[in-house]
Enzyme design. Structure first.
Site, mmCIF file in Angstrom:
data_model
loop_
_atom_site.group_PDB
_atom_site.id
_atom_site.type_symbol
_atom_site.label_atom_id
_atom_site.label_comp_id
_atom_site.label_asym_id
_atom_site.label_seq_id
_atom_site.Cartn_x
_atom_site.Cartn_y
_atom_site.Cartn_z
ATOM 1 N N ASN A 198 -12.177 -27.824 -0.633
ATOM 2 C CA ASN A 198 -13.377 -26.975 -0.296
ATOM 3 C C ASN A 198 -13.546 -25.387 -1.260
ATOM 4 O O ASN A 198 -13.795 -24.424 -0.808
ATOM 5 C CB ASN A 198 -13.270 -26.561 1.366
ATOM 6 N N ASP A 202 -6.046 -26.806 3.212
ATOM 7 C CA ASP A 202 -7.252 -27.462 3.971
ATOM 8 C C ASP A 202 -7.644 -26.487 4.973
ATOM 9 O O ASP A 202 -7.906 -27.268 6.238
ATOM 10 C CB ASP A 202 -7.136 -28.856 3.834
#
Ligand SMILES: Oc1cc(-c2ccc(F)cc2)cc2cccnc12
Ligand SMILES: [Mg+2]
Length: 214
Positions: A170, A141
């Site tokens: 993401n 992350d």
């Protein structure tokens, strides 16, 4: 001088949450991000998926890349069995300072080691500095252009074992196309996409879970 967003997030935790109660720290940060200021925590929707994967893996060794303010660190640490080795890496020293205070407010400071530095420098040091042989669970992350070089680094440093689980945030927004292409086409991984949304928004995003097969 003006405070930073992480500093304001810490203040919100100290004002709204109950010391020693991880759930209240998670709720306080989500409330702050929904009603005061958006921040790049994994958030509640993707956070629930993270929770379910951590619970399923029940890891003995965990690595998080990208601590930020410690929101996902708290989510992960609150689920770990006693004796689990959990390390989180953060390159921004100001974030390290805030994250350590948020993790401590949740009462989880003994469950995790926050290490300041870049993943590229620190990953090769995992064995010698922390006595790690392999990681059972890795949460990616941090900066998206580091996902691919860092997974290759895990392989080169012998930090993965058959069944090691990597979960990446993401992969759609901001996006990690080269990483996705690699884990989805490599015979060494079994990959699965978990659709969701960018934290605290309606924008499409999701998590990619990849199991090392070697
Ligand atoms: O979850 C994240 C979200 C974003 C992000 C920032 C601005 C946007 F407009 C959209 C997404 C950046 C991250 C950087 C590092 C780790 N996680 C991130
Ligand atoms: Mg993220």
């Amino acid at each position: 001088t003006r405070s930073t967003r992480p500093q304001r997030m810490l203040k919100a935790v100290q004002k709204k949450a109950t010391k020693g109660d991880p759930e209240s720290v998670i709720s306080a940060i989500d409330y702050f991000c929904k009603h005061s200021e958006w921040a790049m925590n994994v958030g509640d929707e993707k956070g629930s998926i993270l929770d379910s994967v951590v619970t399923e893996v029940n890891p003995s060794t965990v690595l998080e890349l990208g601590t930020y303010c410690g929101y996902s660190t708290v989510r992960i640490a609150r689920l770990l069995s006693p004796g689990t080795k959990f390390i989180t890496l953060e390159f921004n020293p100001a974030n390290v300072t805030i994250a350590r205070q948020i993790i401590a407010y949740a009462g989880l400071q003994d469950k995790v080691t926050v290490v300041e530095g870049s993943s590229g420098d620190l990953i090769p040091q995992m064995k010698e500095r922390f006595g790690i042989t392999t990681f059972d669970f890795i949460f990616l992350d941090h900066w998206k252009d580091r996902y691919l070089p860092d997974i290759k680094l895990f392989e080169e440093c012998g930090l993965l074992r058959k069944g090691s689980v990597l979960l990446a945030d993401n992969v759609i927004c901001p996006g990690a196309p080269e990483y996705l292409e690699y884990v989805r086409n490599s015979p060494r991984y079994e990959s699965r996409y978990y659709p969701a949304h960018l934290e605290y928004t309606k924008v499409e995003d999701g998590l990619e879970k990849s199991v090392f097969l070697e």
